[in-house]
Design a protein around this motif. Sequence first.
Motif, PDB file in Angstrom:
ATOM      1  N   GLU A 263       0.770  -1.201   0.066  1.00  0.00           N
ATOM      2  CA  GLU A 263      -0.004  -0.109  -0.122  1.00  0.00           C
ATOM      3  C   GLU A 263       0.854   1.317  -0.021  1.00  0.00           C
ATOM      4  O   GLU A 263       1.887   1.180   0.404  1.00  0.00           O
ATOM      5  N   ARG A 264       0.297   2.458  -0.511  1.00  0.00           N
ATOM      6  CA  ARG A 264       1.278   3.554  -0.595  1.00  0.00           C
ATOM      7  C   ARG A 264       1.271   4.217   0.644  1.00  0.00           C
ATOM      8  O   ARG A 264       2.267   5.062   0.986  1.00  0.00           O
ATOM      9  N   LYS A 265       0.373   4.115   1.534  1.00  0.00           N
ATOM     10  CA  LYS A 265       0.114   4.745   2.757  1.00  0.00           C
ATOM     11  C   LYS A 265      -0.485   4.039   3.535  1.00  0.00           C
ATOM     12  O   LYS A 265      -1.456   3.154   3.264  1.00  0.00           O
ATOM     13  N   VAL A 266      -0.364   4.316   4.930  1.00  0.00           N
ATOM     14  CA  VAL A 266      -1.375   3.534   5.815  1.00  0.00           C
ATOM     15  C   VAL A 266      -2.949   3.766   5.584  1.00  0.00           C
ATOM     16  O   VAL A 266      -3.432   4.853   5.324  1.00  0.00           O
ATOM     17  N   GLY A 267      -3.828   2.731   5.654  1.00  0.00           N
ATOM     18  CA  GLY A 267      -5.188   3.104   5.282  1.00  0.00           C
ATOM     19  C   GLY A 267      -5.689   2.992   3.770  1.00  0.00           C
ATOM     20  O   GLY A 267      -6.604   3.016   3.320  1.00  0.00           O
ATOM     21  N   ASP A 268      -4.477   2.975   2.919  1.00  0.00           N
ATOM     22  CA  ASP A 268      -4.792   2.943   1.425  1.00  0.00           C
ATOM     23  C   ASP A 268      -5.303   1.505   0.954  1.00  0.00           C
ATOM     24  O   ASP A 268      -5.219   0.467   1.726  1.00  0.00           O
ATOM     25  N   TYR A 269      -6.204   1.596  -0.204  1.00  0.00           N
ATOM     26  CA  TYR A 269      -6.384   0.144  -0.625  1.00  0.00           C
ATOM     27  C   TYR A 269      -4.985  -0.453  -1.225  1.00  0.00           C
ATOM     28  O   TYR A 269      -4.225   0.365  -1.563  1.00  0.00           O
TER      29      TYR A 269
END
Lengths: 289, 161
Positions: A187-193
Amino acid sequence: MIPGSFDYSAPSTLEEAISLLQQHGDEAKILSGGHSLIPMMKLRLASPGHVIDINRIPDLDYINEEEGFLKIGALVRESDLEESDLIRTKYQVIYDATKMIADPSVRNVATVAGNLAHGDAANDHPAVMLALGADLIATGPNGTRTIPITEFFQGFFTTALEADEILTEIRIPVPPANSSGTYLKLERKVGDYATAGVAVQLTLDAQATCTHAGIGLTNVGDMPIEAVAAEQALIGQKLDDERLKTAAQLASDASDPMPDLRGSTEYKKNMVRVLTYRALKQVIEQILS
Amino acid sequence: MQSITVTVNGQVYTKEVEPRLLLVHFIRDMLSLTGTHIGCDTSNCGACTVLINGRSIKSCTQFAVQADGKELTTVEGMAGDALHPIQEGFKEEHGLQCGFCTPGMIMRAADLLSRNADPTEKEIRWAISGNLCRCTGYNNIVKAIKYASAKMAEQMEPTEA
Protein backbone atom coordinates in the motif's frame (compact mmCIF):
# COMPACT_ATOMS: atom_id res chain seq x y z
CA MET A 1 -20.36 16.46 2.24
CA ILE A 2 -23.92 15.74 3.31
CA PRO A 3 -25.74 12.56 2.27
CA GLY A 4 -29.20 12.69 0.72
CA SER A 5 -32.20 12.28 3.01
CA PHE A 6 -33.23 8.81 4.09
CA ASP A 7 -35.43 7.05 6.61
CA TYR A 8 -33.63 5.28 9.40
CA SER A 9 -34.54 2.14 11.34
CA ALA A 10 -32.54 0.44 14.06
CA PRO A 11 -34.31 -2.91 14.55
CA SER A 12 -33.49 -4.99 17.61
CA THR A 13 -33.96 -8.39 15.97
CA LEU A 14 -32.77 -10.02 12.78
CA GLU A 15 -36.37 -10.90 11.82
CA GLU A 16 -37.34 -7.26 12.02
CA ALA A 17 -34.35 -6.22 9.90
CA ILE A 18 -35.23 -8.79 7.23
CA SER A 19 -38.86 -7.74 7.15
CA LEU A 20 -37.71 -4.13 6.66
CA LEU A 21 -35.53 -5.33 3.77
CA GLN A 22 -38.52 -7.10 2.23
CA GLN A 23 -40.65 -4.01 2.67
CA HIS A 24 -38.18 -1.56 1.13
CA GLY A 25 -36.46 -3.79 -1.46
CA ASP A 26 -33.77 -2.09 -3.53
CA GLU A 27 -34.33 1.20 -1.71
CA ALA A 28 -32.86 -0.21 1.52
CA LYS A 29 -29.26 -0.58 2.60
CA ILE A 30 -27.90 -2.38 5.65
CA LEU A 31 -25.68 -0.27 7.92
CA SER A 32 -23.16 -2.16 10.03
CA GLY A 33 -19.77 -0.45 10.37
CA GLY A 34 -20.77 1.96 7.64
CA HIS A 35 -17.24 2.73 6.56
CA SER A 36 -17.99 1.82 2.96
CA LEU A 37 -21.64 2.85 2.90
CA ILE A 38 -21.43 6.27 4.59
CA PRO A 39 -18.55 7.58 2.41
CA MET A 40 -20.53 6.48 -0.67
CA MET A 41 -23.62 8.24 0.67
CA LYS A 42 -21.63 11.41 1.38
CA LEU A 43 -20.32 11.37 -2.20
CA ARG A 44 -23.90 10.63 -3.35
CA LEU A 45 -22.66 7.51 -5.10
CA ALA A 46 -25.29 5.76 -3.00
CA SER A 47 -28.62 7.33 -2.04
CA PRO A 48 -30.65 4.66 -0.26
CA GLY A 49 -34.15 5.74 0.72
CA HIS A 50 -33.99 3.59 3.82
CA VAL A 51 -31.04 2.73 6.04
CA ILE A 52 -31.40 -0.30 8.30
CA ASP A 53 -28.91 -0.10 11.15
CA ILE A 54 -28.21 -3.63 12.43
CA ASN A 55 -25.89 -2.50 15.22
CA ARG A 56 -28.66 -2.79 17.84
CA ILE A 57 -29.21 -6.49 17.14
CA PRO A 58 -27.70 -8.45 20.05
CA ASP A 59 -25.46 -11.55 19.88
CA LEU A 60 -23.94 -10.99 16.46
CA ASP A 61 -20.47 -10.14 17.74
CA TYR A 62 -19.06 -13.59 18.49
CA ILE A 63 -15.73 -15.12 17.48
CA ASN A 64 -15.56 -18.78 18.43
CA GLU A 65 -14.58 -22.24 17.31
CA GLU A 66 -17.47 -24.66 17.20
CA GLU A 67 -18.25 -27.89 15.32
CA GLY A 68 -14.99 -27.72 13.38
CA PHE A 69 -15.50 -24.13 12.26
CA LEU A 70 -14.30 -20.72 13.28
CA LYS A 71 -17.49 -18.68 13.40
CA ILE A 72 -17.43 -14.91 13.08
CA GLY A 73 -20.67 -13.01 13.65
CA ALA A 74 -21.90 -10.17 11.46
CA LEU A 75 -21.07 -7.43 13.96
CA VAL A 76 -17.49 -8.44 14.74
CA ARG A 77 -15.35 -5.33 14.29
CA GLU A 78 -11.89 -5.39 12.74
CA SER A 79 -10.50 -4.36 16.14
CA ASP A 80 -12.18 -7.40 17.75
CA LEU A 81 -10.22 -9.66 15.41
CA GLU A 82 -7.04 -7.71 16.05
CA GLU A 83 -7.45 -8.14 19.82
CA SER A 84 -8.51 -11.81 19.71
CA ASP A 85 -5.88 -14.28 20.95
CA LEU A 86 -7.57 -17.03 18.95
CA ILE A 87 -7.22 -15.06 15.71
CA ARG A 88 -3.67 -13.94 16.43
CA THR A 89 -2.37 -17.38 17.32
CA LYS A 90 -4.32 -19.64 14.97
CA TYR A 91 -5.53 -17.54 12.04
CA GLN A 92 -2.56 -15.41 11.17
CA VAL A 93 -3.82 -14.72 7.65
CA ILE A 94 -6.87 -12.98 9.15
CA TYR A 95 -4.80 -11.18 11.76
CA ASP A 96 -2.28 -9.92 9.20
CA ALA A 97 -5.06 -8.62 6.95
CA THR A 98 -7.08 -7.01 9.71
CA LYS A 99 -4.27 -4.88 11.03
CA MET A 100 -3.62 -3.55 7.51
CA ILE A 101 -7.20 -2.35 7.01
CA ALA A 102 -7.70 1.41 7.26
CA ASP A 103 -6.56 2.68 10.68
CA PRO A 104 -7.30 1.96 14.36
CA SER A 105 -10.32 4.28 14.70
CA VAL A 106 -11.92 2.89 11.55
CA ARG A 107 -11.17 -0.66 12.74
CA ASN A 108 -13.07 0.09 15.96
CA VAL A 109 -16.21 0.39 13.84
CA ALA A 110 -15.77 -1.45 10.53
CA THR A 111 -16.99 -5.05 10.38
CA VAL A 112 -15.55 -8.12 8.67
CA ALA A 113 -18.94 -9.10 7.28
CA GLY A 114 -19.43 -5.62 5.84
CA ASN A 115 -16.01 -5.80 4.24
CA LEU A 116 -17.22 -8.94 2.41
CA ALA A 117 -20.83 -7.95 1.71
CA HIS A 118 -19.75 -4.69 0.06
CA GLY A 119 -18.39 -6.84 -2.79
CA ASP A 120 -15.44 -4.55 -3.45
CA ALA A 121 -12.42 -6.27 -5.03
CA ALA A 122 -10.25 -3.67 -3.28
CA ASN A 123 -11.30 -4.85 0.19
CA ASP A 124 -8.90 -7.15 2.00
CA HIS A 125 -11.05 -9.85 3.61
CA PRO A 126 -12.37 -11.39 0.37
CA ALA A 127 -8.90 -12.67 -0.58
CA VAL A 128 -8.38 -13.93 2.98
CA MET A 129 -11.67 -15.82 2.97
CA LEU A 130 -10.89 -17.28 -0.47
CA ALA A 131 -7.56 -18.56 0.88
CA LEU A 132 -9.30 -20.06 3.92
CA GLY A 133 -12.18 -21.58 1.95
CA ALA A 134 -14.82 -19.86 4.07
CA ASP A 135 -18.57 -20.32 3.88
CA LEU A 136 -20.84 -17.31 4.25
CA ILE A 137 -24.16 -17.68 6.02
CA ALA A 138 -26.95 -15.50 4.64
CA THR A 139 -30.17 -15.04 6.58
CA GLY A 140 -33.37 -14.16 4.73
CA PRO A 141 -37.14 -14.54 5.08
CA ASN A 142 -36.89 -18.33 4.60
CA GLY A 143 -34.11 -18.88 7.10
CA THR A 144 -30.42 -19.31 6.47
CA ARG A 145 -28.42 -20.62 3.53
CA THR A 146 -24.74 -21.32 3.08
CA ILE A 147 -22.85 -19.63 0.25
CA PRO A 148 -19.33 -20.93 -0.46
CA ILE A 149 -16.97 -17.97 -0.75
CA THR A 150 -16.07 -19.11 -4.29
CA GLU A 151 -19.68 -18.40 -5.33
CA PHE A 152 -20.17 -15.21 -3.33
CA PHE A 153 -18.52 -12.63 -5.58
CA GLN A 154 -20.39 -12.42 -8.87
CA GLY A 155 -19.15 -9.28 -10.53
CA PHE A 156 -18.14 -5.68 -10.00
CA PHE A 157 -19.60 -4.78 -6.55
CA THR A 158 -22.04 -7.68 -6.98
CA THR A 159 -22.49 -10.55 -4.54
CA ALA A 160 -24.73 -13.61 -4.28
CA LEU A 161 -26.74 -11.95 -1.48
CA GLU A 162 -30.41 -11.43 -2.37
CA ALA A 163 -31.99 -8.04 -1.69
CA ASP A 164 -33.78 -9.43 1.38
CA GLU A 165 -30.78 -11.29 2.83
CA ILE A 166 -28.22 -10.28 5.44
CA LEU A 167 -24.76 -11.79 5.74
CA THR A 168 -24.94 -13.02 9.34
CA GLU A 169 -21.97 -15.32 9.82
CA ILE A 170 -18.61 -16.25 8.36
CA ARG A 171 -17.67 -19.90 8.83
CA ILE A 172 -14.09 -21.01 8.35
CA PRO A 173 -13.01 -24.67 8.57
CA VAL A 174 -10.60 -24.99 11.52
CA PRO A 175 -7.22 -25.63 9.88
CA PRO A 176 -5.48 -28.93 10.69
CA ALA A 177 -2.09 -29.12 12.43
CA ASN A 178 0.87 -27.81 10.42
CA SER A 179 -1.18 -25.04 8.85
CA SER A 180 -0.43 -21.37 8.69
CA GLY A 181 -1.05 -18.32 6.57
CA THR A 182 -0.25 -14.70 5.98
CA TYR A 183 -1.53 -11.67 4.14
CA LEU A 184 0.91 -9.39 2.39
CA LYS A 185 -0.36 -6.04 1.22
CA LEU A 186 1.49 -3.42 -0.75
CA GLU A 187 0.00 0.00 0.00
CA ARG A 188 1.14 3.54 -0.70
CA LYS A 189 0.26 4.77 2.78
CA VAL A 190 -1.51 3.55 5.91
CA GLY A 191 -5.18 2.94 5.21
CA ASP A 192 -4.89 2.90 1.45
CA TYR A 193 -6.43 0.23 -0.70
CA ALA A 194 -3.92 -2.37 -1.83
CA THR A 195 -1.78 -1.76 -4.89
CA ALA A 196 -1.80 -5.54 -4.71
CA GLY A 197 -2.55 -7.92 -1.84
CA VAL A 198 -2.01 -11.65 -1.50
CA ALA A 199 -3.51 -14.02 1.09
CA VAL A 200 -1.89 -17.44 1.49
CA GLN A 201 -2.99 -20.38 3.64
CA LEU A 202 -1.04 -23.67 3.53
CA THR A 203 -1.11 -27.06 5.22
CA LEU A 204 1.86 -29.46 5.07
CA ASP A 205 1.92 -33.11 6.11
CA ALA A 206 4.63 -34.81 8.21
CA GLN A 207 6.79 -35.25 5.12
CA ALA A 208 6.44 -31.53 4.31
CA THR A 209 4.24 -32.27 1.31
CA CYS A 210 1.59 -29.61 0.72
CA THR A 211 -1.91 -30.94 1.40
CA HIS A 212 -3.82 -27.67 1.24
CA ALA A 213 -3.09 -24.40 -0.52
CA GLY A 214 -5.35 -21.38 -0.64
CA ILE A 215 -4.31 -18.19 -2.45
CA GLY A 216 -6.51 -15.11 -2.72
CA LEU A 217 -5.69 -11.84 -4.51
CA THR A 218 -6.83 -8.32 -3.61
CA ASN A 219 -7.52 -5.40 -5.94
CA VAL A 220 -6.05 -6.88 -9.10
CA GLY A 221 -9.26 -7.49 -11.01
CA ASP A 222 -12.99 -6.67 -11.17
CA MET A 223 -13.58 -9.21 -8.43
CA PRO A 224 -11.57 -10.82 -5.65
CA ILE A 225 -9.55 -13.59 -7.29
CA GLU A 226 -8.70 -17.10 -6.16
CA ALA A 227 -5.46 -18.15 -7.83
CA VAL A 228 -6.64 -21.70 -8.54
CA ALA A 229 -3.85 -22.75 -10.92
CA ALA A 230 -1.25 -21.56 -8.41
CA GLU A 231 -2.95 -23.57 -5.66
CA GLN A 232 -3.06 -26.67 -7.87
CA ALA A 233 0.64 -26.32 -8.60
CA LEU A 234 1.37 -26.62 -4.86
CA ILE A 235 -1.03 -29.31 -3.66
CA GLY A 236 0.55 -32.77 -3.42
CA GLN A 237 4.02 -31.35 -3.96
CA LYS A 238 7.19 -30.75 -2.00
CA LEU A 239 7.52 -27.00 -1.85
CA ASP A 240 11.02 -26.31 -3.11
CA ASP A 241 12.03 -22.90 -4.34
CA GLU A 242 11.31 -23.71 -8.01
CA ARG A 243 7.80 -24.83 -7.09
CA LEU A 244 7.15 -21.58 -5.21
CA LYS A 245 8.38 -19.52 -8.15
CA THR A 246 6.09 -21.44 -10.51
CA ALA A 247 3.10 -20.87 -8.22
CA ALA A 248 3.94 -17.18 -7.84
CA GLN A 249 4.01 -16.81 -11.62
CA LEU A 250 0.67 -18.62 -11.94
CA ALA A 251 -0.86 -16.29 -9.32
CA SER A 252 0.41 -13.32 -11.30
CA ASP A 253 -1.09 -14.82 -14.48
CA ALA A 254 -4.46 -15.10 -12.69
CA SER A 255 -4.51 -11.38 -11.91
CA ASP A 256 -6.08 -8.87 -14.27
CA PRO A 257 -5.44 -5.41 -12.81
CA MET A 258 -6.43 -2.07 -14.31
CA PRO A 259 -3.75 0.62 -14.49
CA ASP A 260 -4.43 3.53 -12.08
CA LEU A 261 -2.64 5.92 -9.73
CA ARG A 262 -1.27 2.92 -7.85
CA GLY A 263 0.58 1.58 -10.86
CA SER A 264 0.46 0.06 -14.32
CA THR A 265 -1.00 -3.32 -15.14
CA GLU A 266 2.47 -4.74 -15.66
CA TYR A 267 3.71 -3.40 -12.31
CA LYS A 268 0.75 -4.75 -10.38
CA LYS A 269 1.01 -8.17 -12.00
CA ASN A 270 4.65 -8.27 -11.08
CA MET A 271 3.82 -7.27 -7.51
CA VAL A 272 1.37 -10.18 -7.29
CA ARG A 273 4.21 -12.50 -8.31
CA VAL A 274 6.63 -11.01 -5.77
CA LEU A 275 4.11 -10.93 -2.90
CA THR A 276 2.92 -14.49 -3.59
CA TYR A 277 6.48 -15.80 -3.56
CA ARG A 278 7.28 -13.96 -0.33
CA ALA A 279 4.05 -15.04 1.33
CA LEU A 280 4.58 -18.71 0.42
CA LYS A 281 8.15 -18.64 1.74
CA GLN A 282 7.06 -16.95 4.95
CA VAL A 283 4.18 -19.36 5.58
CA ILE A 284 6.37 -22.42 5.05
CA GLU A 285 8.85 -21.00 7.59
CA GLN A 286 6.00 -20.37 10.02
CA ILE A 287 4.82 -23.98 9.72
CA LEU A 288 8.30 -25.49 10.03
CA SER A 289 9.42 -23.32 12.95
CA MET B 1 -36.74 13.80 12.45
CA GLN B 2 -35.66 11.38 15.11
CA SER B 3 -35.23 11.94 18.81
CA ILE B 4 -31.88 10.87 20.27
CA THR B 5 -30.43 10.99 23.76
CA VAL B 6 -26.69 11.10 24.03
CA THR B 7 -24.41 11.61 27.02
CA VAL B 8 -21.56 13.89 26.04
CA ASN B 9 -18.79 14.55 28.55
CA GLY B 10 -21.13 13.47 31.32
CA GLN B 11 -23.99 15.73 30.30
CA VAL B 12 -27.21 14.24 28.89
CA TYR B 13 -28.61 15.82 25.72
CA THR B 14 -31.90 14.96 24.02
CA LYS B 15 -32.24 16.40 20.52
CA GLU B 16 -34.33 16.04 17.39
CA VAL B 17 -32.09 15.18 14.45
CA GLU B 18 -32.41 14.30 10.79
CA PRO B 19 -31.09 10.75 10.20
CA ARG B 20 -28.55 12.10 7.71
CA LEU B 21 -26.97 14.45 10.26
CA LEU B 22 -23.36 13.45 10.74
CA LEU B 23 -22.18 12.99 14.31
CA VAL B 24 -19.47 15.62 13.89
CA HIS B 25 -22.08 18.22 12.85
CA PHE B 26 -24.27 17.21 15.79
CA ILE B 27 -21.35 17.77 18.18
CA ARG B 28 -20.19 21.03 16.65
CA ASP B 29 -23.40 22.68 15.46
CA MET B 30 -26.07 21.40 17.84
CA LEU B 31 -24.01 21.09 21.02
CA SER B 32 -21.60 23.93 20.18
CA LEU B 33 -18.64 21.76 21.15
CA THR B 34 -16.22 23.02 18.51
CA GLY B 35 -13.13 21.33 19.92
CA THR B 36 -13.86 18.42 17.59
CA HIS B 37 -12.57 19.50 14.18
CA ILE B 38 -13.56 18.67 10.63
CA GLY B 39 -10.50 18.07 8.50
CA CYS B 40 -10.78 15.88 5.42
CA ASP B 41 -14.43 14.83 5.89
CA THR B 42 -13.49 11.45 4.38
CA SER B 43 -12.34 9.43 7.44
CA ASN B 44 -8.69 9.81 6.48
CA CYS B 45 -7.31 12.53 8.73
CA GLY B 46 -8.71 11.82 12.21
CA ALA B 47 -9.29 15.47 13.20
CA CYS B 48 -12.89 14.55 14.11
CA THR B 49 -11.93 11.65 16.40
CA VAL B 50 -14.09 11.29 19.52
CA LEU B 51 -14.73 8.43 21.94
CA ILE B 52 -17.95 6.43 21.89
CA ASN B 53 -18.20 4.17 24.93
CA GLY B 54 -14.43 4.61 25.34
CA ARG B 55 -13.39 3.64 21.80
CA SER B 56 -12.08 6.16 19.28
CA ILE B 57 -14.17 6.69 16.16
CA LYS B 58 -14.18 9.19 13.30
CA SER B 59 -17.28 11.30 13.81
CA CYS B 60 -17.42 12.43 10.16
CA THR B 61 -18.30 8.87 9.18
CA GLN B 62 -21.12 8.12 11.60
CA PHE B 63 -24.64 9.43 11.79
CA ALA B 64 -25.75 11.12 14.99
CA VAL B 65 -28.66 8.65 15.23
CA GLN B 66 -26.14 5.84 15.61
CA ALA B 67 -24.95 7.41 18.86
CA ASP B 68 -28.41 7.27 20.45
CA GLY B 69 -28.09 5.96 24.01
CA LYS B 70 -24.31 6.03 23.93
CA GLU B 71 -21.66 7.84 25.91
CA LEU B 72 -19.43 10.27 24.03
CA THR B 73 -16.25 11.98 25.09
CA THR B 74 -14.85 14.92 23.17
CA VAL B 75 -11.70 16.88 23.88
CA GLU B 76 -13.75 19.25 26.05
CA GLY B 77 -14.41 16.34 28.40
CA MET B 78 -10.78 15.48 29.04
CA ALA B 79 -9.66 18.08 31.60
CA GLY B 80 -10.99 18.05 35.14
CA ASP B 81 -9.74 20.72 37.52
CA ALA B 82 -6.34 20.25 35.94
CA LEU B 83 -5.36 19.29 32.41
CA HIS B 84 -5.62 15.60 31.58
CA PRO B 85 -2.15 13.96 31.51
CA ILE B 86 -2.45 13.60 27.72
CA GLN B 87 -3.16 17.32 27.35
CA GLU B 88 -0.32 18.07 29.73
CA GLY B 89 1.95 15.89 27.61
CA PHE B 90 1.09 17.85 24.46
CA LYS B 91 1.86 21.08 26.32
CA GLU B 92 5.11 19.90 27.91
CA GLU B 93 6.50 18.12 24.86
CA HIS B 94 5.39 20.70 22.27
CA GLY B 95 3.04 18.13 20.76
CA LEU B 96 1.21 20.80 18.78
CA GLN B 97 2.11 23.48 16.32
CA CYS B 98 -1.02 24.78 14.58
CA GLY B 99 -3.17 22.57 16.84
CA PHE B 100 -5.72 21.51 14.26
CA CYS B 101 -5.06 17.78 14.62
CA THR B 102 -4.58 17.97 18.40
CA PRO B 103 -8.11 17.18 19.65
CA GLY B 104 -8.22 14.08 17.43
CA MET B 105 -4.72 13.04 18.48
CA ILE B 106 -5.66 13.40 22.14
CA MET B 107 -8.80 11.30 21.79
CA ARG B 108 -6.94 8.62 19.85
CA ALA B 109 -4.22 8.59 22.52
CA ALA B 110 -6.91 8.22 25.19
CA ASP B 111 -8.22 5.06 23.51
CA LEU B 112 -4.69 3.69 23.08
CA LEU B 113 -3.66 4.31 26.70
CA SER B 114 -6.87 2.82 28.05
CA ARG B 115 -5.94 -0.48 26.40
CA ASN B 116 -2.15 -0.31 26.47
CA ALA B 117 -0.93 1.72 29.43
CA ASP B 118 2.73 1.57 28.47
CA PRO B 119 3.01 1.56 24.68
CA THR B 120 6.34 1.46 22.87
CA GLU B 121 7.22 4.19 20.39
CA LYS B 122 6.36 1.81 17.57
CA GLU B 123 2.98 1.04 19.10
CA ILE B 124 2.23 4.74 19.49
CA ARG B 125 3.13 5.46 15.87
CA TRP B 126 0.96 2.55 14.73
CA ALA B 127 -1.88 3.75 16.98
CA ILE B 128 -1.92 7.28 15.53
CA SER B 129 -1.56 6.06 11.94
CA GLY B 130 -5.07 7.27 11.14
CA ASN B 131 -4.47 10.78 12.49
CA LEU B 132 -2.65 13.20 10.24
CA CYS B 133 -0.60 16.19 11.42
CA ARG B 134 -0.08 18.57 8.51
CA CYS B 135 2.65 20.38 10.48
CA THR B 136 4.34 16.94 10.51
CA GLY B 137 5.00 17.29 14.23
CA TYR B 138 4.82 13.55 14.81
CA ASN B 139 7.99 13.16 16.88
CA ASN B 140 6.71 15.47 19.59
CA ILE B 141 3.23 13.97 19.43
CA VAL B 142 4.80 10.57 20.13
CA LYS B 143 6.76 12.10 23.01
CA ALA B 144 3.60 13.72 24.35
CA ILE B 145 1.80 10.37 24.44
CA LYS B 146 4.84 8.78 26.11
CA TYR B 147 4.78 11.57 28.69
CA ALA B 148 1.08 10.93 29.34
CA SER B 149 1.64 7.21 29.73
CA ALA B 150 4.35 7.81 32.37
CA LYS B 151 2.27 10.43 34.15
CA MET B 152 -0.80 8.23 34.24
CA ALA B 153 1.26 5.32 35.62
CA GLU B 154 2.53 7.66 38.34
CA GLN B 155 -1.01 8.67 39.24
CA MET B 156 -2.06 5.03 39.37
CA GLU B 157 0.62 4.10 41.92
CA PRO B 158 -0.90 3.44 45.32
CA THR B 159 0.01 6.06 47.88
CA GLU B 160 1.40 4.87 51.20
CA ALA B 161 -1.12 4.82 53.96
